[in-house]
Design an enzyme around this catalytic site. Structure first.
Site, short mmCIF file in Angstrom:
data_model
loop_
_atom_site.label_atom_id
_atom_site.label_comp_id
_atom_site.label_asym_id
_atom_site.label_seq_id
_atom_site.Cartn_x
_atom_site.Cartn_y
_atom_site.Cartn_z
N CYS A 45 0.84 -1.21 0.00
CA CYS A 45 0.00 0.00 0.00
C CYS A 45 0.87 1.26 0.00
O CYS A 45 0.54 2.25 -0.66
CB CYS A 45 -0.92 0.01 1.22
SG CYS A 45 -1.98 -1.45 1.33
C1 BEZ Z 1 0.56 -4.63 1.81
O1 BEZ Z 1 0.08 -3.55 1.49
O2 BEZ Z 1 1.75 -4.84 1.76
C2 BEZ Z 1 -0.33 -5.74 2.26
C3 BEZ Z 1 -1.53 -5.46 2.89
C4 BEZ Z 1 -2.32 -6.50 3.32
C5 BEZ Z 1 -1.92 -7.82 3.10
C6 BEZ Z 1 -0.74 -8.09 2.44
C7 BEZ Z 1 0.07 -7.04 2.01
#
Ligand code: BEZ
Length: 212
Positions: A45
């Site tokens: 994210c």
């Molecule tokens: C991420 O943004 O890295 C992420 C968020 C939720 C689950 C897996 C990865």
């Protein structure tokens, strides 16, 4: 509620990292990208929001406003924006909705319980100036989205809204386009496409991209 192409994007009022947002009023007469992410302070994210911030000029060229969303509260978003700016070498320049009460998540069907009970999926909606939904995508949490592809779709939508054309597989701005099959009148084709066209098949007619 699930959202389908052609639906009016549901309106809402919600808090964000840039204050209270009344969505339709905030969009005004511009195009919009509303996109959800699972959670603040997560790696993928962080890269997605950083990349989106870097597209500011590309969005401006296309008259597009971006807005992100997760179920984290405003204070979390504000702290995380500091991390995004620091690690992605950018400055977040769009609001992040703080959907702690899940009002928008429910309106846009952003929590898919069989994937995760509490976090929003990576969904994205392109909304046109008439507030109609023109693109929906949903990606798994483990896969960051390709925001250059979103720009490509917006280029296609804006072109095909103003000319009787469609864009073929892997089209990029400036490539040949397809004349829509419903256009049959040769005089109208000549008038609309003065550079001519080539018919690979009667239903597959390629022409240089018209000016936007
Ligand atoms: C991420 O943004 O890295 C992420 C968020 C939720 C689950 C897996 C990865």
């Amino acid at each position: 509620m699930s959202i389908r192409l052609g639906d009016i994007a549901p309106d809402f009022e919600q808090d964000s990292s840039e204050g209270r947002i009344r969505f339709h009023e905030w969009l005004g007469d511009q195009w919009g990208i509303l996109f959800s992410h699972p959670a603040d302070f997560t790696p993928v994210c962080t890269t997605e929001l950083g990349f989106t911030a870097k597209l500011k000029d590309e969005f401006a060229k296309r008259n597009v406003k971006a807005i992100a969303l997760s179920v984290d509260p405003v204070e979390s978003h504000v702290k995380w924006i500091g991390d995004i700016n620091e690690t992605q070498n950018t400055a977040v320049n769009f609001p992040i909705l703080a959907d702690a009460d899940r009002k928008v998540s429910e309106l846009y069907d952003l929590i898919h319980p069989n994937a995760n009970d509490t976090l929003t999926v990576r969904s994205l909606f392109v909304i046109d100036p008439n507030k109609k939904v023109r693109l929906t995508i949903t990606y798994p949490a483990s896969t960051g989205r390709n925001f250059n592809e979103i720009l490509r779709v917006i280029d296609s939508l804006q072109l095909t809204d103003s000319h009787k054309v469609a864009t073929p597989a892997n089209w990029q701005d400036g490539d040949e386009v397809v004349i829509v099959p419903s256009l049959k009148d040769e005089d109208e084709i000549k008038q609309r496409f003065p550079k001519g066209y080539r018919a690979v098949k009667p239903y597959l007619r390629l022409t240089p991209q018209p000016n936007k």
